[in-house]
Motif scaffolding. Structure first.
Motif, PDB file in Angstrom:
ATOM      1  N   ARG A  16       0.857  -1.308  -0.052  1.00 38.86           N
ATOM      2  CA  ARG A  16       0.076   0.047   0.165  1.00 38.86           C
ATOM      3  C   ARG A  16       0.892   1.364   0.159  1.00 38.86           C
ATOM      4  N   GLU A  17       1.895   1.328   0.872  1.00 41.28           N
ATOM      5  CA  GLU A  17       3.018   2.338   0.831  1.00 41.28           C
ATOM      6  C   GLU A  17       3.223   2.623  -0.597  1.00 41.28           C
ATOM      7  N   LEU A  20       0.835   4.227  -2.830  1.00 41.66           N
ATOM      8  CA  LEU A  20       0.451   5.611  -2.601  1.00 41.66           C
ATOM      9  C   LEU A  20       1.492   6.534  -3.056  1.00 41.66           C
ATOM     10  N   HIS A  21       2.598   6.332  -2.595  1.00 41.25           N
ATOM     11  CA  HIS A  21       3.753   7.203  -3.114  1.00 41.25           C
ATOM     12  C   HIS A  21       3.997   7.358  -4.280  1.00 41.25           C
ATOM     13  N   VAL A  55      -5.554  -1.110  -2.569  1.00 41.10           N
ATOM     14  CA  VAL A  55      -6.415   0.050  -2.426  1.00 41.10           C
ATOM     15  C   VAL A  55      -7.912  -0.516  -2.982  1.00 41.10           C
ATOM     16  N   LEU A  61      -7.703   5.383  -2.969  1.00 42.70           N
ATOM     17  CA  LEU A  61      -6.536   5.748  -3.545  1.00 42.70           C
ATOM     18  C   LEU A  61      -6.315   7.221  -3.130  1.00 42.70           C
ATOM     19  N   GLY A  64      -5.699   7.673   0.520  1.00 44.64           N
ATOM     20  CA  GLY A  64      -4.395   7.599   0.930  1.00 44.64           C
ATOM     21  C   GLY A  64      -3.406   8.590   0.502  1.00 44.64           C
ATOM     22  N   MET A  65      -3.687   9.379  -0.549  1.00 46.53           N
ATOM     23  CA  MET A  65      -2.721  10.139  -1.006  1.00 46.53           C
ATOM     24  C   MET A  65      -2.719  11.565  -0.302  1.00 46.53           C
ATOM     25  N   VAL A  68      -0.720  10.744   2.888  1.00 47.19           N
ATOM     26  CA  VAL A  68       0.572  11.011   2.401  1.00 47.19           C
ATOM     27  C   VAL A  68       1.185  12.460   2.382  1.00 47.19           C
TER      28      VAL A  68
END
Length: 227
Positions: A16-17, A20-21, A55, A61, A64-65, A68
């Motif tokens: 997931r990380e 998202l990045h 996601v 998504l 999550g962005m 971040v």
């Protein structure tokens, strides 16, 4: 990217990380409107279905962005002056948004605060309380600050326009607005909002608010109705 580097990238497990990045980096490079699950999958060199293990959909998504981006805001600094602590953190949030100019749209489009936004707002409320503001005053302060806590604010109107003499029609029909527009120092390269010097205007309003809140704190202000 060399073949060896590509092979090394492919060996990094998808999680997931990483998703998202990669999405944040893609939005930075191409804009939020160009972001899609298919385009992101291409960027990560995976099939689109692989993304859905991490996601559930495009909205998750985007949630999550947002988290971040908010996670990049500096933690509160130590210091006896709560205004200095709060001001520094809000200006850190603004710098983050300048790095990710698409993020304002995403944050505003969320139907509810994401976990990172909630944690950030909780921390900011804590900074007000540690500064001696009552829970009652802090409640109203959070409302008064609104999106400014996250480093942005919606302008009443866009004052941008060509330099030089104001439009004669504007002067004739809206003389006060024309006068204000003529005195504005325009910042054509601003990444958050448009028109005047955004950073100056943002800090000007922020300082007015913080000083006003401090005055209310000293007065022992309460929203309770007086008999």
């Amino acid at each position: 990217m060399t073949r060896q580097e590509a092979t090394r990238t492919q060996r990094i497990p998808l999680n997931r990380e990483r998703v998202l990045h990669a999405a944040v980096a893609l939005a930075d490079a191409t804009g939020i409107d160009a972001l899609s699950m298919r385009r992101l999958a291409q960027e990560l060199d995976v099939v689109p279905m692989a993304l859905y293990k991490h996601v559930a959909n495009k909205e998750e998504l985007l949630d999550g962005m947002a988290d971040v981006v908010v996670g990049e805001i500096d933690p509160p600094a130590a210091g006896p002056d709560w205004r200095h602590v709060v001001r520094g953190r809000i200006l850190s949030a603004r710098r983050v948004l300048l790095r990710h100019p698409w993020a304002v749209r995403v944050i505003e489009s969320r139907t509810g605060p994401t976990p990172a936004v909630l944690a950030y707002l909780d921390s900011m409320a804590g900074s007000f309380r540690e500064g001696g503001l009552s829970a009652d005053l802090t409640h109203h302060v959070m409302h008064a600050m609104g999106s400014r806590l996250l480093g942005f604010s919606q302008e009443l109107f866009d004052a941008s326009g060509p330099s030089g003499s104001p439009d004669p029609g504007l002067v004739a029909h809206y003389p006060n607005i024309a006068e204000l527009s003529a005195t504005a120092a325009h910042d054509g390269g601003s990444a958050v909002g448009g028109g005047c010097d955004d950073q100056f205007e943002f800090e000007f309003a922020l300082d007015l608010l913080l000083d006003g809140f401090e005055n209310l704190r000293r007065q022992g202000w309460t929203s309770a109705r007086k008999a």
